[in-house]
Design an enzyme around this catalytic site. Structure first.
Site, short mmCIF file in Angstrom:
data_model
loop_
_atom_site.label_atom_id
_atom_site.label_comp_id
_atom_site.label_asym_id
_atom_site.label_seq_id
_atom_site.Cartn_x
_atom_site.Cartn_y
_atom_site.Cartn_z
N ASP A 72 -4.02 13.10 -1.21
CA ASP A 72 -4.20 11.92 -0.37
C ASP A 72 -4.66 12.40 1.02
OD1 ASP A 72 -4.30 9.33 0.61
OD2 ASP A 72 -2.35 8.75 -0.18
C1 NOJ Z 1 -4.70 6.82 1.98
C2 NOJ Z 1 -4.13 6.00 0.87
O1 NOJ Z 1 -2.77 6.33 0.67
C3 NOJ Z 1 -4.88 6.17 -0.44
O2 NOJ Z 1 -4.36 5.28 -1.38
C4 NOJ Z 1 -6.34 5.98 -0.23
O3 NOJ Z 1 -7.02 6.07 -1.47
C5 NOJ Z 1 -6.83 7.01 0.75
N1 NOJ Z 1 -6.15 6.82 2.02
C6 NOJ Z 1 -8.33 6.94 0.96
O4 NOJ Z 1 -8.67 5.84 1.69
#
Ligand code: NOJ
Length: 763
Positions: A292
């Site tokens: 993430d």
């Molecule tokens: C953080 C989020 O937790 C995740 O779900 C997302 O796909 C990513 N950012 C990318 O935007």
């Protein structure tokens, strides 16, 4: 090795030993989740022989495009040092960067472009929690296929969805992004989404790569506070939190995202047991893992890693192939290789995993989107029709006293009141990043479209949605203390709304949460209707006029008062671009609500977490004596939802009273539509294992089917119950098994189903 690192390693090993199942020990025999592809393997092996260390680390690098560092990023691309970008939605920019990579970089390796296509790209579909409420995996597949078609038309190859996290605490803002509380339903919906995004096989035209996230346990954040630690027993992890991920992997998801949070003391992004032992060895996952956002670097923040270099080495060793945004791989892994904190084999494994997926996606042969599709696939009439259908099928009728709904199109006037009645951004919901308000139909517009000039619509907001209740707001933000003038304006608006209710035939109040109150970093400590919406609702009901409440929200809310005093409540969630038309369809009976709750709806925030699949406890059915100051039963049970039709379910039968652990029982019931209205009901079957190596939930969903019945129609609905689905990971044996014994079976149209039978499972 510092003390912290030693401790972390020890705890990872300990967890691995404790949770090691026979399946894990047989790891080598596990079939790969994606079919072996000798041509791909040869292509990638040959390519990797030519790659420098910089090019290798480049493939492991995902950059968030903001345009600000445009020149530097383009330079990296030309040198073949970027594997992926996220957050580019513009076809021309995607094509330009892809041309740099393919035409100008030394080895011509294409970029994979990722974006959060969570519930639509430009055409916004209902939020995932809503789509799950349809209990209609085929519709979910179709909706995500439409989203993939739009996103791929501009060159996006990869979505960060489905979110397969189980959520049992509505304070957690991301409950809106998942399928709810249940592992069986969660697994079905996760698999349906993967199928929609990817098609039958990675690389189909008009599709995108799926990414099951956030692996794992992110939804169990302490206190429902986003990003907080999750403390989940092995039993709950295996039986509740992991199954939807396993289903996504089995459905062929080509990528998985490691979660932000600290799971039982080992952050998920540095958790080798999770990313290697469970995901790869036990489940045979052979796609790639992306972290993430900044989660690799944040292994240091968590106190797992001592430095960015240590964080990179730990994540890469644990099995994170691609680093989202924080650049520690690019900046430190080469040095780590020299000092021995990372091996060449670990780097090569990561690069191979990524390149194999790029190959399977067909990116080496077709790196570009077809310019003819750049606009022609966006916001088409088919997209709008599919979004409206999805919204219609996702809504849940929570209450309908005296059959207030559906309303008649012949009424003279409606008071249409609420802060979101004409809000195009709120109707789309969170995670509609590429959606534009001007492409969305608000509830006001939807009702106008439906009714034309013959019905007078008296619209006003009545109240605004404040971040806090005004009094608390005043204390916390003294600078913004409400002036007398503001207060007078607010009071006048409130009075205007109630006057409109008084002079209209019926009132529809559209209340809930602003879209940014749920989603990432949007947890809440209360579940109240924010601002003065509750007072507005109570004042509207006090007029004596018939009131229907339409909820736009991303989580169960505290609607205890409404559930006792407002005759009709329609849960529309955030229904997406076509939301206003869908709400109008539902209010006026052009669509008949058939959705059911996929989360238990608490009476008050003090009950959370609450879920139907609790274990039996001392005096299990005592709903009054547990809380000194309230009931312990929920307001609405899991699986609940009304319809404009009425249904009864009877004649529960099984085709066998005894079945082997490898067998299947056919469970059938007769479903009757006892009304004069065509509609849908969802037949649900639940089981309970009466005794075994561990206590089991009082009920567990094991099968369901949404059924469409004409007025007065009866149908026998047969649902296969696979005995393998009765298997569970036993905390006593540390292994997965179907345990022979006696089981209860219930069938009906909610988790409170009363039709009961029993069966035994034998070896
Ligand atoms: C953080 C989020 O937790 C995740 O779900 C997302 O796909 C990513 N950012 C990318 O935007």
């Amino acid at each position: 090795m510092g003390m912290r690192r030693v401790m972390a390693t020890v705890s990872v090993c300990l967890v691995a030993v404790l949770a090691a199942s026979p399946a894990q020990q047989r790891a080598a025999a596990v079939a790969p989740s994606l079919p072996n592809d000798p041509a791909a393997t040869k292509f990638v092996d040959d390519l990797m022989k030519k790659m420098t260390m910089e090019e290798r680390l480049g493939q492991m690098e995902q950059i968030a495009w903001s345009g600000r560092e445009r020149q530097a990023n383009e330079g990296h691309v030309r040198k073949g040092e970027v594997g992926s970008f996220l957050n580019i939605t513009d076809a021309a920019t995607i094509a330009r960067l892809q041309h740099f990579a393919v035409d100008e970089s030394r080895l011509h390796i294409p970029i994979i472009f990722g974006f959060d296509v969570i519930h639509g790209f430009r055409t916004i579909y209902p939020i995932p929690l809503a789509m799950a409420s349809s209990w209609d995996p085929a519709m979910v597949t179709a909706s995500q296929a439409m989203a993939a078609k739009e996103a791929s038309s501009v060159g996006i190859n990869w979505t960060f969805a489905p979110m397969a996290d189980i959520a049992r605490d509505p304070r957690w803002g991301r409950i809106m992004e998942g399928a709810g509380e249940d592992p069986f339903l969660g697994a079905a919906i996760a698999a349906a989404q993967v199928k929609g995004f990817q098609g039958d096989k990675i690389g189909e035209a008009g599709r995108i790569l799926a990414c099951a996230k956030h692996f794992a346990g992110y939804g169990a954040a302490d206190g429902g506070r986003d990003y907080d630690s999750s403390n989940i027993s092995d039993e709950q992890l295996w039986n509740v939190y992991l199954p939807p991920f396993h289903a996504a992997v089995q459905a062929g998801a080509g990528s998985v995202m490691s979660a932000y949070e600290d799971l039982n003391g080992v952050p998920a992004t540095g958790n080798k047991w999770l990313l290697h032992d469970v995901l790869r060895s036990t489940w045979g996952f052979n796609g790639f893992v992306v972290s993430d956002w900044d989660a690799v670097k944040n292994l240091q923040t968590h106190g797992l890693a001592a430095s960015p270099e240590d964080a990179a080495a730990r994540a890469a060793t644990a099995g994170v192939d691609m680093e989202m945004t924080s650049h520690t791989y690019r900046d430190t892994l080469a040095a780590g290789l020299k000092d021995g904190s990372i091996t060449m084999a670990a780097i090569d494994t990561a690069v191979r995993d990524i390149l194999m997926i790029k190959y399977r996606l067909g990116l080496f042969d077709h790196p570009y989107a077809d310019p003819a599709h750049y606009t022609s696939e966006i916001l088409t009439p088919e997209q709008h029709a599919a979004a409206r259908l999805a919204a219609n099928r996702s809504a849940i009728l929570l209450r309908n006293e005296g059959g207030l709904l559906p309303l008649k199109k012949t009424i003279g006037s409606i008071a249409l009141i609420g802060p979101m009645v004409d809000s195009a951004s709120d109707i789309m919901g969170s995670w509609s990043l590429a959606g534009l308000p001007q492409d969305s139909v608000t509830v006001l517009q939807g009702l106008k479209n439906k009714l034309g000039p013959s019905v007078t619509i008296n619209y006003t907001k009545g109240v605004t949605i404040d971040r806090k209740q005004p009094s608390i707001f005043d204390e916390q933000f003294p600078d913004q203390k409400m002036t007398l003038e503001t207060k007078q304006v607010r009071d006048a608006e409130f009075t205007k709304a109630i006057d409109m209710v008084k002079r209209s035939d019926v009132a529809v109040l559209v209340l809930g949460e602003a879209h940014n109150m749920s989603g990432e970093r949007a947890s809440r400590e209360t579940l109240n209707l924010p601002g003065e919406q509750e007072q507005l609702l109570e004042a509207a009901v006090a007029t004596g006029k018939p009131v229907a409440l339409v909820l736009l929200n991303g989580r169960p809310l505290d609607i205890l008062w409404a559930s006792q005093h407002v005759p009709a409540i329609l849960e529309a969630w955030y229904p997406g671009s076509e939301g206003g038309n869908a709400v109008a369809d539902l209010l006026f009976g052009d669509a008949n609500p058939g959705g059911k709750l996929t989360v238990t709806w608490p009476r008050t925030v003090g009950q959370v977490p609450t879920y139907y699949a609790q274990n039996l406890t001392q005096i299990p059915d005592d709903m009054t004596g547990r809380y000194w100051d309230g009931l312990s039963s929920p307001l609405y049970v899991f699986g609940y939802g009304l319809s404009y039709s009425t249904f009864t379910v009877d004649d529960l039968k099984t085709d066998a009273a005894s079945v082997k652990t490898t067998g299947t029982i056919q469970v059938s019931v007769d479903l009757h539509n006892t009304s004069g209205v065509t509609g849908d009901d969802v037949v649900q079957i639940y089981t309970h294992q009466q005794a075994g190596s561990a206590s089991r939930p009082r009920r567990e969903l094991k099968g369901f089917q949404r059924v469409h019945l004409n007025a007065g129609e009866t149908r026998t609905v047969t649902i296969p119950l696979k005995v393998s689905d009765l298997g569970f990971w036993s905390p006593a044996n540390h292994s997965w098994a179907v345990e022979p014994g006696t089981f209860d079976l219930w069938a009906g149209d909610s988790s409170a189903a009363t039709l009961h039978a029993g069966f035994t499972v034998t070896r």
